[in-house]
Every structure is written in structure tokens, then in C-alpha cells.
Write an enzyme that holds these catalytic residues in place. Structure first.
Site, PDB file in Angstrom:
ATOM      1  CG  ASP A  40      -4.404  -6.552   1.035  1.00  0.00           C
ATOM      2  OD1 ASP A  40      -5.591  -6.341   0.483  1.00  0.00           O
ATOM      3  OD2 ASP A  40      -3.501  -7.333   0.322  1.00  0.00           O
TER       4      ASP A  40
ATOM      5  CG  ASP B 283       1.105  -2.879   1.605  1.00  0.00           C
ATOM      6  OD1 ASP B 283       1.335  -1.734   1.517  1.00  0.00           O
ATOM      7  OD2 ASP B 283       1.650  -4.171   0.801  1.00  0.00           O
TER       8      ASP B 283
ATOM      9  CG  ASP C 175      -0.425  -7.435   4.120  1.00  0.00           C
ATOM     10  OD1 ASP C 175       0.456  -6.847   4.682  1.00  0.00           O
ATOM     11  OD2 ASP C 175      -0.594  -7.452   2.758  1.00  0.00           O
TER      12      ASP C 175
END
Lengths: 392, 361
Positions: free
Chosen positions: A295, A100, A98
Site C-alpha cells: 500500500d 493488506d 503494509d
């Protein structure tokens, strides 16, 4: 969000799901499913521990339920709808990454526009893919725009399915460059003393074979190439930027680099003590330049729920979209992830939080109060909580 | 039953050989004292020495002592025993195969009798994952991670490896260490298992003997080391809270104080460790800690078990060690495990640091 706004978005999400083809992820029936329905108030409660048996056929479920957010598990289970993880009986998990914008060091929160954040996120995505494709040699990758502030990558190669948390953390640390030790990257070899030297010498090399060591070597060479293109004065100036390097060491390092280009290119960074001293801070630079700030908890958690590709993001009205590998360079989330359903007609909204919006390849300024905008802009503003549905 | 099986009793072919010989384990433990004795020795040497002792000269005894040793470990049913046993068996195997791989022909056992690298790789389904190169090996990254994830030391970290195209280069010696890990996983696998009463009854004396060995071991290694970084997550959590000045429920404070007492901290040291929090009540802490130690009360209290911590909601941040290594038994087992697994040189006692700080100040 007021009830009429909610009802409108829910209805339009339903229209979208009725019109689109939907491809579920592989082994959908072995996964846990979760969703967040549209509710009053700011609190959101996820309905989870559902299996496909509970939900029914996915496309049909989305049309019927029209949820605000939809998630599925990275893990596969014997009994995905069991209410505890141990009762589910874990079988395997995809490896999920992920990225972000909120967590990217390059992003200046409050300064960067949404488009700028997403552009920086895509740079990080390309660095991540370099690790996954070239270092790890993964072949089964699905790249997804998250519909919000970033990108997800789902890796489904068989070699990683059984990895436990510790092993996944090693992968996280690898792509983030955490725990990189200069001493470990450098191979130290004792070579016989050269003519005129009685004691054996150390030959310290960076492996050009792969890993961070190869990245570090490339960086060393790019610095060397840059130095060799400069004139004496600016080259020395450049070298003196490194801590502990004065005029004498800079001159020595530069002349060592000039005389030993081939040895440097082969990985030997021990061409001169002064040069070696400069090589060390370059490692820190290469981590800062090349790492992919993913992440961590998303990747290490083998039971993680991730947004479903093909669904709509209830906080933006954008599509959580799979991106073909070859299309990543060209992909513009603020154009390509705008659902077709919301294009081509205008709606009335009541703007509560005005300001600029870039969407669908155009820029808009939301003026506080009632106004008419293209539907995708209106949906975006309402989903973000910047507007309510206006009167028809 | 071949000598090869006695040297590597965890091999599938060794298991098959035992099965083909139609050995009744119940009968062995009831009648074959030599085998049982050698099995007990395997386990006790593992606990005290990290080895499995010298092999018995008879192949049959040596081979059969392995399944019996597994039964003993299952009956003792203590994580530290299981771990030390698996570790010792794997290390013994590694020493043997390294010797056999490197022995010149005059010392080898002959083709059918010695273990080759390719046979060992095949045994663990690693043939496709390990590739030989000119002077070393390359291992598929997934396999590497499975085998190297619990190795200690920066050199094993993937980030420090020249990973390319899904393969990690390793030296011959490193490959041997990873193979040892594969062996350890296999030995660990399924331990402890359920033992039928009929077999268990025959082994009462041996189990008792091993338990005595274990408790002697505990006495000689009573923890007197304070390394907050190695504390179990629950205790780290409580300590953080205390140091941040958060209010702790009585049971939480109690659990932390009891834990710190059992790892050898004095009341003064505990007060000092808590004192980072400016708002803490020194007197109350002192009283509570003294109470737990038994100084001001007739009873000496012990650290709550994982089950108790869980029921009070004090079990926080449970990790892999909690789940897989100590089986959610006791916070002290966690701490002991971490201490065991960490290089002695890297263990830095908090109290020594404190002293240094003091002397600098």
C-alpha cells in the site's frame, strides 16, 4: 456494538495487557503515539499527537487505558506531542511496508476465506522480503502480523532514515515494479559484425547482476528450460501463445534457444529476432509474478502512524504480533496470533451475523442467537461486529 | 587562498581559507568593487545562461565573489533565482572536475592543486557509500536515492537499476552527475539566509540589477503552454472537480479560470476544457473568464497566491514541490517550475492534442 459487549472486550483487553510482557519499539520517546478508545456507535476518533511523556510507561498505559487500537509513528521528532507536523520537527523515519489483503490482486474479495486471504498475503510478504533483504540488503527488519488482514514490515537501517517522500516513492515503485522499462533493462551494445556480415550488430543483454533485470532473466531462463523439456510440438504451441508469434517465428525461436543455451544463460537475449520478440512480453509477466503489491501511502508518508506490535487489534481480538524471520514460513496468524488470555474457556455470546469462523486451528459455525463458544472465537466475533456479549 | 578554492568555492577548505584570511564580508562589499561585480556576474549568468561566467583571473576575487554571490541570492530571495544559481554553480563545478579527473598529467594542476575523485567523495561524506569496481562504481541505495530522486529520466528510476545487496551500479559519467547533485544540495542548503542590513545596504544596486535580469527573463518566457499533467495539485483538483460536474464555489472557479488565463488559454479554450462536464454553464463560464481577463471589467485579475488559496480551502494535495521548491508562494511558480524541469520534448501542449483529436474526428 452494545455497551456490555464493549465493556467486556475492554475488560478482557486489560486482562491481556496485565498478563503480557511488552517490548516497545526503539526510540519510543521520540515518536508520536495515538490510540482509539472504545466508544459507542460506529464512529471512531483517534486520540493522537501524544508523546510517551503524556502516556506514561507503555505497559502501564495499556493496562490502564485498555484502548481498542494503538498506533505509533514511523517518524521520530524533537517534540512528538506538538499538534502540527511542522512544530514536531521531524528527525527521521523508519521505512514501513503494509501488505493488506484488501489490496492484493490475487485476493478474490467475497470468495476467499479469511484464512485464504491471509495465506495469499503471506506469499506477497515473502516476495516483499526477497526485495528488502536481497535487492536492498536491509538488515534491520521487523515483520509483524497486523492483527487484521495483513502484514507490516518495519525497516530501521540507518541508510533509509533520512529519505524523503520522493525517495521512498522510488522504493515503492521498485517493489511494485512500477515504471519498469524494457528498454532500460536491456543493455544494448554494438558489436563488430561477425564473419560474413559487414554491418555491426546489436547485442542486447539482460544484466544478471541484480534488480528487475536479473528477475527478468531468471524468468526468461525458466521459460527456456520449460521449452527445452517439451517435445517439438508442444514447445511450438507454447511459443505461439505470444502475440505476433506464428509457426515460423516459433520454430526459429525454439531452435535459437536450443543452440544458444549458454549465451542465454549469460544474459544475451538477442540470439534471434524471434526470440527477442518473445522476451519482451516476459517482462510484463515477471512484474505480475514477482511484484509485492504494498500500500503505497503507508511507505511514502514519513509521518505515518502504524499499529503497535504487541497490542491487540480491536477489530479482531488478535494480537499484532512480531514474527521472527525464521518463523515466517510456519506462522499461522489464525493460530499463533490468538492471545493466550482468551484461550481455554468458553463464553456466551449472542450471534447476530452467523457463519463459519476458522480460529485457533479449528473451524466453528456461528449459529444466530445465544450460544457458547471458546472465548477467542467469541472475542473475534464480537470485535468483528458479528455478535454481542451474551448473558452470563 | 589557493586556485583550487577559487575553482571549487563550496569546498569546506575554501570556506576555511576565507575564514583564516579573516575577511570581513561587510568590508568587502563596501570597498571591493571587483569582487562585488564578479559576484553579480555569477548570479546574472546563472539566470540567463545557466553558467557562472568566466572566472576572474585573480584567485582572491574569484573566491570571495562566491560568498558575496550567496548574499546577493539571499537578498533577491526568489525561488527561481536560488534554483538557477545553485544549478549553475553545480554545473560549473561538474565541468571543472570532469576535466580534471580526465586530464592527463601535463594538464593537471599538480597534486595539491587539482581535485581528485576521492577528495570530492570525502568532501560529501560519500567515501563509504561509493565503491569502485572493475569498470564502474556501486553506490549504496540510500545515497543513490538521495542524489537521484530529483533526476529526470527513466534511466535514473531505481526500478530500472540492477540493485543488488543494497548497491546500485552506476557508470563513471552517472557518478559525476550524482556528485553534481551533491554539490547542488550543498549550495542550495541554507539559501536564502538573513543578511544584516549593513551588508544589504551596500548591495542595493546589484540586487536591483539582478531583479531586472529576472523580470526580463520572465517577459521573454511568458507561459504559453498548457500541460494539465504539470498543473499544481490545487489546480488539478479544481479542474477534476469541474470536469466531473461538481459544483465549485465562486472563489474556486475564479482561481481556476484566472490560472488558466495566465498560462495563455483563451476564453474559448477554457470553455472547451471545462466542457467535459455536461452540466456546466457555458455562458456563465464565458462571462466569468471574460471578466477575469479584463474584457468585461476594468480590472485584470490575477491568479490567487498560495496563501489566498489556503485561506479559501482551495489548497489541496500539497506536495514536495509546493513545500520545498516554490515555498508555497504561488501556483504559477509551481507550474513554471514543472515546465522548467521537464524536457521540452516531453511537454505536450493540450491544445495541440485537441487539434489532433478534432482532425481525427
Amino acid at each position: 456494538m452494545e455497551e456490555r459487549t464493549q465493556a467486556y472486550l475492554r475488560g478482557r483487553f486489560g486482562d491481556h495487557y496485565r498478563r503480557s510482557e511488552f517490548t516497545p519499539p526503539p526510540d519510543a520517546n521520540e515518536r508520536e503515539w495515538g490510540f482509539i478508545p472504545w466508544t459507542d456507535g460506529p464512529s471512531e476518533t483517534m486520540v493522537r499527537h501524544r508523546s510517551l511523556l503524556d502516556l506514561g510507561e507503555l505497559g502501564e498505559f495499556l493496562q490502564r487505558k485498555r484502548p481498542k487500537h494503538v498506533y505509533f509513528s514511523a517518524g521520530r521528532y524533537r517534540d512528538p506531542s506538538a499538534s502540527s507536523m511542522s512544530a514536531k520537527e521531524w528527525r527521521s523515519s523508519d521505512l514501513v511496508f503494509d501488505l493488506d489483503a484488501d489490496h492484493l490482486p490475487a485476493v478474490e474479495l467475497g470468495e476467499d476465506s479469511y484464512a485464504q486471504m491471509l495465506a495469499k498475503c503471506k506469499d506477497a510478504l515473502l516476495r516483499l522480503l526477497d526485495f528488502l533483504e536481497n535487492d536492498f540488503g536491509f538488515e534491520d527488519l521487523t515483520v509483524v502480523f497486523s492483527g487484521g488482514r495483513g502484514y507490516h514490515v518495519h525497516v530501521r537501517d540507518s541508510g533509509i532514515q533520512q529519505l524523503e517522500r520522493d525517495a521512498r516513492r522510488e522504493i515503492v515503485d521498485y517493489v511494485r515494479g512500477i515504471g519498469l522499462e524494457f528498454e532500460q533493462l536491456v543493455d544494448e551494445e554494438t558489436v563488430a559484425g561477425t564473419a560474413g556480415r559487414s554491418s555491426p550488430a546489436q547485442k542486447r543483454t539482460l544484466s544478471t547482476e541484480g534488480g528487475w533485470s536479473r528477475r527478468a532473466h531468471r524468468h526468461v531462463m525458466s521459460v527456456v528450460d520449460d521449452l527445452l523439456e517439451r517435445d517439438e510440438e508442444t514447445a511450438i504451441e507454447r511459443l505461439r501463445e505470444y502475440e505476433g508469434i506464428g509457426e515460423g517465428k516459433a520454430t526459429a525461436a525454439l531452435s535459437a534457444a536450443r543452440q544458444n543455451y549458454d549465451r542465454l544463460a549469460a544474459g544475451n537475449i538477442d540470439v534471434h529476432p524471434a526470440f527477442f520478440q518473445i522476451a519482451k512480453p516476459l517482462m510484463t509477466e515477471v512484474v505480475a509474478m514477482d511484484n509485492a503489491p504494498i500500500d503505497e501511502p503507508v511507505t511514502t508518508d514519513t509521518n505515518r502512524l502504524i499499529r503497535l506490535p504487541g497490542s491487540l487489534h480491536g477489530g479482531s481480538g488478535l494480537e499484532v504480533q512480531r514474527i521472527e524471520r525464521d518463523d515466517i514460513d510456519e506462522f499461522d496468524p489464525l493460530v499463533d496470533a490468538v492471545p493466550e488470555t482468551f484461550r481455554g474457556h468458553d463464553i456466551t455470546i449472542e450471534v447476530t451475523d452467523g457463519g463459519p469462523v476458522e480460529l485457533g486451528g479449528d473451524s466453528f459455525t456461528l449459529e444466530p442467537g445465544i450460544g457458547t463458544y471458546p472465548e477467542h472465537v467469541g472475542v473475534f466475533a464480537m470485535a468483528r461486529g458479528r455478535a454481542e456479549k451474551g448473558p452470563e | 587562498m589557493q586556485p583550487l578554492h577559487a575553482r571549487y568555492p563550496f569546498l569546506q577548505s575554501a570556506r576555511d581559507a576565507v575564514e583564516e584570511a579573516a575577511v570581513d564580508l561587510g568590508e568587502v562589499v563596501a570597498t571591493d568593487e571587483v569582487v562585488v561585480e564578479r559576484a553579480r556576474e555569477r548570479v546574472e549568468w546563472a539566470i540567463t545562461d545557466g553558467s557562472v561566467g568566466d572566472p576572474h583571473r585573480r584567485t582572491r576575487v574569484e573566491l570571495l565573489s562566491y560568498p558575496v554571490a550567496r548574499v546577493l541570492v539571499s537578498l533577491v530571495d526568489t525561488p527561481v533565482c536560488t534554483r538557477k544559481y545553485a544549478q549553475a554553480e553545480a554545473e560549473a563545478a561538474r565541468e571543472r572536475f570532469v576535466e580534471e579527473f580526465t586530464a592527463d598529467d601535463s594538464f593537471s594542476y599538480g597534486d595539491s592543486e587539482s581535485l581528485s575523485l576521492s577528495a570530492l567523495l570525502a568532501e560529501f561524506d560519500l567515501t563509504a557509500a561509493v565503491h569502485e569496481t572493475a569498470d564502474r562504481y556501486r553506490i549504496d541505495v540510500g545515497t543513490y536515492l538521495e542524489l537521484a530522486a530529483d533526476q529526470w529520466g527513466d534511466e535514473w528510476r531505481l526500478v530500472n537499476r540492477a540493485l543488488t545487496d543494497g548497491e546500485v551500479p552506476v557508470t563513471t559519467e552517472e557518478l559525476h552527475t550524482l556528485l553534481k547533485q551533491a554539490i547542488r544540495h550543498r549550495i542550495d542548503d541554507g539559501l536564502p539566509f538573513e543578511v544584516p542590513d549593513a551588508i544589504a545596504d551596500e548591495l542595493d544596486a546589484e540586487v536591483e540589477s539582478i531583479q531586472t535580469t529576472l523580470s526580463d527573463l520572465d517577459l521573454t518566457r511568458e507561459i504559453d503552454t498548457v500541460v494539465p499533467d504539470l498543473f499544481p495539485p490545487c489546480m488539478q483538483h479544481l479542474l477534476d472537480a469541474v470536469q466531473k460536474g461538481e459544483h465549485l464555489e465562486h472563489h474556486s472557479r475564479f482561481a481556476l479560470a484566472a490560472f488558466l488565463t495566465s498560462i495563455g488559454m483563451t476564453t474559448d479554450e477554457i470553455v472547451e476544457l471545462f466542457q467535459v462536464n455536461p452540466g456546466f454553464g457555458e455562458e456563465a463560464t464565458r462571462y466569468q473568464v471574460d471578466h477575469i481577463r479584463g474584457d468585461t471589467s476594468p480590472t485584470e485579475y490575477s491568479t490567487p497566491s498560495c496563501a489566498t488559496m489556503q485561506s479559501y480551502g482551495d489548497c489541496k494535495g500539497k506536495d514536495d514541490i509546493c513545500e520545498d521548491e516554490i515555498n508555497e508562494s504561488h501556483p504559477l511558480n509551481y507550474y513554471e517550475y514543472r515546465l522548467d524541469e521537464t524536457d521540452d520534448e516531453e511537454v505536450e501542449d493540450w491544445r495541440e492534442n485537441e487539434d489532433e483529436d478534432d482532425s481525427e474526428a
